[in-house]
Design a protein around this motif. Structure first.
Motif, mmCIF file in Angstrom:
data_model
loop_
_atom_site.group_PDB
_atom_site.id
_atom_site.type_symbol
_atom_site.label_atom_id
_atom_site.label_comp_id
_atom_site.label_asym_id
_atom_site.label_seq_id
_atom_site.Cartn_x
_atom_site.Cartn_y
_atom_site.Cartn_z
ATOM 1 N N GLN A 127 0.821 -1.269 -0.011
ATOM 2 C CA GLN A 127 -0.003 0.012 -0.056
ATOM 3 C C GLN A 127 0.823 1.343 0.119
ATOM 4 O O GLN A 127 1.402 1.707 0.913
ATOM 5 N N ALA A 128 0.992 1.895 -1.124
ATOM 6 C CA ALA A 128 1.860 2.927 -1.334
ATOM 7 C C ALA A 128 1.545 4.234 -0.374
ATOM 8 O O ALA A 128 2.399 4.868 -0.070
ATOM 9 N N ASP A 129 0.168 4.198 -0.252
ATOM 10 C CA ASP A 129 -0.179 5.524 0.455
ATOM 11 C C ASP A 129 0.289 5.262 1.830
ATOM 12 O O ASP A 129 0.448 6.387 2.739
ATOM 13 N N MET A 130 0.523 4.188 2.474
ATOM 14 C CA MET A 130 0.657 3.956 3.855
ATOM 15 C C MET A 130 2.234 4.479 4.033
ATOM 16 O O MET A 130 2.854 4.926 5.110
ATOM 17 N N ILE A 131 3.138 3.862 2.969
ATOM 18 C CA ILE A 131 4.469 4.250 3.076
ATOM 19 C C ILE A 131 4.701 5.909 2.798
ATOM 20 O O ILE A 131 5.337 6.316 3.639
ATOM 21 N N LYS A 132 3.932 6.411 1.919
ATOM 22 C CA LYS A 132 3.967 7.730 1.773
ATOM 23 C C LYS A 132 3.744 8.562 3.373
ATOM 24 O O LYS A 132 4.372 9.566 3.665
ATOM 25 N N ALA A 133 2.489 8.213 3.932
ATOM 26 C CA ALA A 133 2.250 8.647 5.122
ATOM 27 C C ALA A 133 3.270 8.744 6.132
ATOM 28 O O ALA A 133 3.606 9.530 7.072
ATOM 29 N N ARG A 134 3.887 7.360 6.357
ATOM 30 C CA ARG A 134 5.030 7.474 7.336
ATOM 31 C C ARG A 134 6.215 8.052 7.150
ATOM 32 O O ARG A 134 6.650 8.399 7.955
ATOM 33 N N TYR A 162 6.461 1.018 -9.155
ATOM 34 C CA TYR A 162 6.541 2.604 -9.315
ATOM 35 C C TYR A 162 5.592 3.135 -8.653
ATOM 36 O O TYR A 162 5.943 4.469 -8.337
ATOM 37 N N ALA A 163 4.570 2.822 -8.035
ATOM 38 C CA ALA A 163 3.809 3.532 -7.132
ATOM 39 C C ALA A 163 4.553 3.825 -5.817
ATOM 40 O O ALA A 163 4.369 4.976 -4.984
ATOM 41 N N VAL A 164 5.332 2.969 -5.298
ATOM 42 C CA VAL A 164 5.967 2.962 -4.151
ATOM 43 C C VAL A 164 7.003 4.235 -4.612
ATOM 44 O O VAL A 164 7.376 4.827 -3.509
ATOM 45 N N ARG A 165 7.932 4.023 -5.563
ATOM 46 C CA ARG A 165 8.803 5.140 -5.936
ATOM 47 C C ARG A 165 8.149 6.494 -6.022
ATOM 48 O O ARG A 165 8.639 7.491 -5.111
ATOM 49 N N ARG A 166 6.929 6.710 -6.511
ATOM 50 C CA ARG A 166 6.184 7.891 -6.369
ATOM 51 C C ARG A 166 5.812 8.349 -5.068
ATOM 52 O O ARG A 166 5.811 9.503 -4.866
ATOM 53 N N ALA A 167 5.439 7.428 -4.125
ATOM 54 C CA ALA A 167 5.191 7.778 -2.810
ATOM 55 C C ALA A 167 6.457 8.286 -2.108
ATOM 56 O O ALA A 167 6.271 9.240 -1.299
ATOM 57 N N ILE A 168 7.529 7.592 -2.226
ATOM 58 C CA ILE A 168 8.665 8.222 -1.927
ATOM 59 C C ILE A 168 9.090 9.487 -2.209
ATOM 60 O O ILE A 168 9.479 10.626 -1.262
ATOM 61 N N ASP A 169 9.058 9.885 -3.605
ATOM 62 C CA ASP A 169 9.031 11.179 -3.926
ATOM 63 C C ASP A 169 8.339 12.241 -3.628
ATOM 64 O O ASP A 169 8.611 13.210 -3.165
ATOM 65 N N LEU A 176 16.607 5.011 0.501
ATOM 66 C CA LEU A 176 16.593 4.294 -0.760
ATOM 67 C C LEU A 176 15.670 3.330 -0.822
ATOM 68 O O LEU A 176 14.710 2.918 0.215
ATOM 69 N N LEU A 177 15.360 2.906 -1.969
ATOM 70 C CA LEU A 177 14.445 2.096 -2.313
ATOM 71 C C LEU A 177 14.882 0.611 -2.585
ATOM 72 O O LEU A 177 15.688 0.626 -3.754
ATOM 73 N N MET A 178 14.814 -0.359 -2.060
ATOM 74 C CA MET A 178 15.227 -1.736 -2.391
ATOM 75 C C MET A 178 13.915 -2.729 -2.432
ATOM 76 O O MET A 178 12.888 -2.701 -1.851
ATOM 77 N N VAL A 179 14.279 -3.736 -3.484
ATOM 78 C CA VAL A 179 13.151 -4.364 -4.037
ATOM 79 C C VAL A 179 13.383 -5.621 -4.148
ATOM 80 O O VAL A 179 14.527 -6.021 -5.012
ATOM 81 N N ASP A 180 12.909 -6.806 -3.653
ATOM 82 C CA ASP A 180 13.132 -8.099 -3.960
ATOM 83 C C ASP A 180 12.200 -8.462 -4.975
ATOM 84 O O ASP A 180 10.992 -8.277 -5.042
ATOM 85 N N THR A 181 12.794 -8.934 -6.344
ATOM 86 C CA THR A 181 11.948 -9.468 -7.301
ATOM 87 C C THR A 181 12.677 -10.670 -7.570
ATOM 88 O O THR A 181 12.911 -10.992 -8.651
ATOM 89 N N ILE A 182 13.010 -11.729 -6.493
ATOM 90 C CA ILE A 182 13.460 -12.897 -6.419
ATOM 91 C C ILE A 182 12.686 -13.676 -7.631
ATOM 92 O O ILE A 182 13.061 -14.382 -8.426
ATOM 93 N N SER A 183 11.239 -13.856 -7.393
ATOM 94 C CA SER A 183 10.479 -14.473 -8.172
ATOM 95 C C SER A 183 9.781 -13.859 -9.333
ATOM 96 O O SER A 183 9.086 -14.303 -10.161
ATOM 97 N N ASP A 193 15.708 0.812 -13.610
ATOM 98 C CA ASP A 193 16.246 2.248 -13.765
ATOM 99 C C ASP A 193 14.908 3.168 -13.843
ATOM 100 O O ASP A 193 14.751 4.220 -13.148
ATOM 101 N N GLU A 194 13.839 2.920 -14.811
ATOM 102 C CA GLU A 194 12.579 3.440 -14.819
ATOM 103 C C GLU A 194 11.852 3.680 -13.783
ATOM 104 O O GLU A 194 11.296 4.857 -13.333
ATOM 105 N N TRP A 195 12.066 2.836 -12.720
ATOM 106 C CA TRP A 195 11.225 2.720 -11.536
ATOM 107 C C TRP A 195 11.898 3.294 -10.433
ATOM 108 O O TRP A 195 11.174 3.408 -9.239
ATOM 109 N N GLY A 196 13.182 3.783 -10.726
ATOM 110 C CA GLY A 196 13.944 4.470 -9.601
ATOM 111 C C GLY A 196 14.401 3.623 -8.553
ATOM 112 O O GLY A 196 14.363 4.028 -7.279
ATOM 113 N N VAL A 197 14.787 2.346 -8.727
ATOM 114 C CA VAL A 197 14.948 1.486 -7.907
ATOM 115 C C VAL A 197 16.525 1.432 -7.522
ATOM 116 O O VAL A 197 17.221 1.708 -8.046
#
Length: 402
Positions: A127-134, A162-169, A176-183, A193-197
């Motif tokens: 929930q990107a909005d929760m990250i933005k609020a925090r 990308y919604a998380v990136r926008r929330a941080i911005d 920093l934005l760290m993302v697990d895309t193991i699967s 690059d495009e999503w600012g990770v």
């Protein structure tokens, strides 16, 4: 003597969401003779692999390759960028997000876990909005990183990165934005690059169609700069020596040569097909499997259709039905392996993997085994999922993605 004849005659159906089946083409590459990892032939291999792997992560920056599982790449991401006592904001979407949180705490960090409550929280994405609020409340910028899982393997939810990136911005926060895309990597659309990770974590045994044993950190310029002052202990995981050695196609420690042969072949296969076509066929398979689950009259673990995973589908059992017993029956009777429910989802659901070296007939057979196992277990089904999936695939041929 150890008995390696685990399965009866015929093909074993490995339909867990990773490790996924390894194509013959990759197995043949792995079987090549091991070469001198300090010689010129290896340097050429290393440079080729390091160049091609960037295309799959969709980055122009370095991609660090480790001889480890994805868990190692989690640790590498944290220890290269953070210092003891740093605060890290993480989002709980399932079992693997929970394990990453546990690791952060064990490393001496102070992870804060956001998330929707209870088991139901595991049926939704980040929930990107929760990250933005925090982050907006973090006026002193004590939070140094935001860590989220792109494709949560335990639940079948693919979050909007990308919604998380926008929330941080939008919060005006420097974390920093760290993302697990193991699967998720090489099965679901991903754009470092495009999503600012800043740090992307992945592994070899899912969409890349390799055995376990290789993991990755794709890193941004900001992450590299941060690593210069990070104080968590690191030696084997340290980026700086690897980046320097990689300039000539080598590693500072012994690399897993034969898996790099396999990785080189896997990258060729993906790039020859085209990533957009790879993503298209995974989405198509996922739609076919979900059509089957709906025809059975059962619930899908992920409640939000917008973030249904193209990699796997979680199938929720009716109240009072033990999913693990059904899964075991299916494996024993039909030589078909399915993923178990993990953590809060244990016993509530099983997971059907539809990724990598797969095709329509593979999935029809897997759905047939599931349907037969559900019926043998006394689960009342509304209709035939196999027929529904066949109809879906017939109406949606495997054409090139537009």
């Amino acid at each position: 003597m150890l008995n390696l004849n685990f399965h009866s005659s015929g093909r074993h159906f490995l339909q867990i969401p990773g490790p996924s089946p390894v194509p013959d083409r990759i197995l043949r590459a792995i079987s090549m003779p091991t070469i001198n990892h300090r010689g010129p032939e290896f340097g050429a291999l290393g440079r080729d692999v390091l160049d091609k792997v960037k295309k799959v992560f969709k980055t122009r920056n370095p991609v660090i390759i480790y001889p480890s599982s994805g868990t190692g790449a989690w640790e590498a991401a944290l220890v290269n960028t953070l210092s003891p006592g740093d605060r890290v904001l993480m989002f709980e979407t399932g079992h693997f997000a929970t394990l990453w949180h546990k690791m952060a705490r064990r490393l001496g960090l102070e992870p804060e876990f956001l998330g929707l409550p209870g088991y139901e929280g595991w049926r939704h994405g980040v929930q990107a909005d929760m990250i933005k609020a925090r982050l907006k409340d973090d006026h002193d910028h004590q939070i140094k990183a935001v860590c989220v899982v792109h494709n949560e393997t335990s639940t079948g939810v693919t979050s909007d990165i990308y919604a998380v990136r926008r929330a941080i911005d939008a919060a005006g926060h420097p974390a920093l934005l760290m993302v697990d895309t193991i699967s998720g990597l090489a099965s679901a659309d991903y754009r470092h690059d495009e999503w600012g990770v800043d740090v992307t974590i992945s592994g070899s045994q899912k969409g890349l169609m390799l055995p376990p044993g290789i993991s990755f950190n794709a890193i941004s310029d900001k992450a590299i700069a941060t690593s210069q002052t990070a104080q968590l202990p690191k030696s084997f995981w340290a980026w700086d020596e690897i980046i320097e050695s990689n300039k000539n196609g080598y590693w500072p420690s012994t690399p897993n040569t034969n898996l790099l042969y396999g990785l080189n072949e896997a990258l060729d296969m993906l790039l020859e097909e085209g990533l957009e076509q790879v993503f298209y066929r995974h989405q198509r398979w996922a739609e076919g499997v979900r059509t089957a689950v709906e025809a059975w009259g059962l619930e899908i673990q992920c409640l939000d259709p917008a973030v249904h995973s193209p990699v796997l589908t979680g199938v929720v059992m009716p109240e009072g039905v033990d999913a693990d017993k059904i899964r075991k029956l299916i494996e024993d009777r039909f030589d078909l392996s399915l993923g178990a429910g993990l953590g809060k989802a244990k016993g509530k659901m099983f997971r059907i993997g539809h990724l990598g070296d797969c095709n329509d007939l593979t999935l029809i057979a897997a759905l047939g085994g599931c349907e037969a196992g559900l019926k043998l277990s006394g689960v009342e089904l509304k209709g035939s999922g196999v027929t529904a999936a066949l109809d879906y695939f017939a109406k949606h041929p495997l054409n090139r993605a537009d």
